[in-house]
Design an enzyme around this catalytic site. Sequence first.
Site, PDB file in Angstrom:
ATOM      1  N   ASP A 180       0.874  -1.171   0.000  1.00 43.11           N
ATOM      2  CA  ASP A 180       0.000   0.000   0.000  1.00 43.11           C
ATOM      3  C   ASP A 180       0.912   1.222   0.000  1.00 43.11           C
ATOM      4  OD1 ASP A 180      -1.721   2.101   0.467  1.00 43.11           O
ATOM      5  OD2 ASP A 180      -2.797   1.146   2.119  1.00 43.11           O
ATOM      6  N   SER A 215      -0.782  12.493 -15.481  1.00 43.05           N
ATOM      7  CA  SER A 215      -2.036  12.508 -16.227  1.00 43.05           C
ATOM      8  C   SER A 215      -2.115  13.829 -16.977  1.00 43.05           C
ATOM      9  CB  SER A 215      -3.223  12.388 -15.259  1.00 43.05           C
ATOM     10  OG  SER A 215      -4.437  12.695 -15.897  1.00 43.05           O
ATOM     11  N   TYR A 275      -8.008  15.245  -7.990  1.00 43.30           N
ATOM     12  CA  TYR A 275      -7.122  14.454  -8.840  1.00 43.30           C
ATOM     13  C   TYR A 275      -6.083  15.338  -9.528  1.00 43.30           C
ATOM     14  CZ  TYR A 275      -5.766  10.899 -12.279  1.00 43.30           C
ATOM     15  OH  TYR A 275      -5.065  10.003 -13.053  1.00 43.30           O
ATOM     16  N   ALA A 305      -4.981  18.189  -8.516  1.00 44.17           N
ATOM     17  CA  ALA A 305      -4.033  18.672  -7.512  1.00 44.17           C
ATOM     18  C   ALA A 305      -2.928  17.655  -7.264  1.00 44.17           C
ATOM     19  CB  ALA A 305      -4.756  19.000  -6.211  1.00 44.17           C
ATOM     20  N   LYS A 323      -1.901  15.273  -9.303  1.00 45.33           N
ATOM     21  CA  LYS A 323      -1.082  15.052 -10.494  1.00 45.33           C
ATOM     22  C   LYS A 323      -0.229  16.275 -10.830  1.00 45.33           C
ATOM     23  CE  LYS A 323      -2.267  10.801 -11.269  1.00 45.33           C
ATOM     24  NZ  LYS A 323      -1.272   9.702 -11.176  1.00 45.33           N
TER      25      LYS A 323
END
Length: 269
Positions: free
Chosen positions: A62, A141, A154, A156, A158
Amino acid sequence: MRRVVIITGASDGIGAEMALQLAAKRGSELALVLAARNAQQLDTVAGQCQALGAHTLAAPTDVSVREECQRLIDAAVARFGRIDALVNNAGRSAHALFEQVEDLGWYEDLMRVNLWGSVWCTQAALPHLKAARGSIVAVSSLAGLVGVPGRTAYSATKFAMTGFFEALRAELKGAGVSVTIAYPGVVATQIRYRGYNARGEVAGASGLKEENAMPVEECARLIIGGMERREREVVMTTKGKLGRLLKLLAPGLVEKMALAAVKDEVRPR
């Protein structure tokens, strides 16, 4: 000499496909250390790679837990003695309009997976990568280049990945370690369906238009090519390349392009 590659998020999607393509390409010359939370799926991918001739180590991990990132790197070195490449691919998606989010706790959780997991794995692996004059890959991304409505969390994470690895690339230039940042667009995987919604629950649906999603095989091939050529960046679509340029020249047009990628029912009103 056997090349040792660590891939996080390797139980399915882009990570699993990268592992399979590398195994098919290099066979017994390759050692793959495969990391993800789902041990059963990880074992399946490891078995498929072994059938292609690669040596494998499945390491349930994890990446949102710093100690597990360190254990992953330690296990790789203990088993294979070196690290030639680290692919920071583990990540989670999210789609929610910011005004609809009441508890920002899952924003923090997302940052731990998408940013801190990559930072922690990279820090632990760095001495070994420098010794091998190896490669680091960060799977960001297009949402890490252009903000997308409904993707504040998301984007933020990436954007943060992009900033960290761009700076790290400059720091490592003299050490012979390459840093490749990959910017996939919409890829035909389940990541968006498993991401967070506004309530911090599993979304179960994608907020983006999926009709022209890139096949995962093509995405993995492009990332592998960028890693092996030690390229700085892999921007995968013409629209992504155009959006990056237009962001400087016509930012309003880029916002319209970002809105066009979002399904009508989840657009901001």
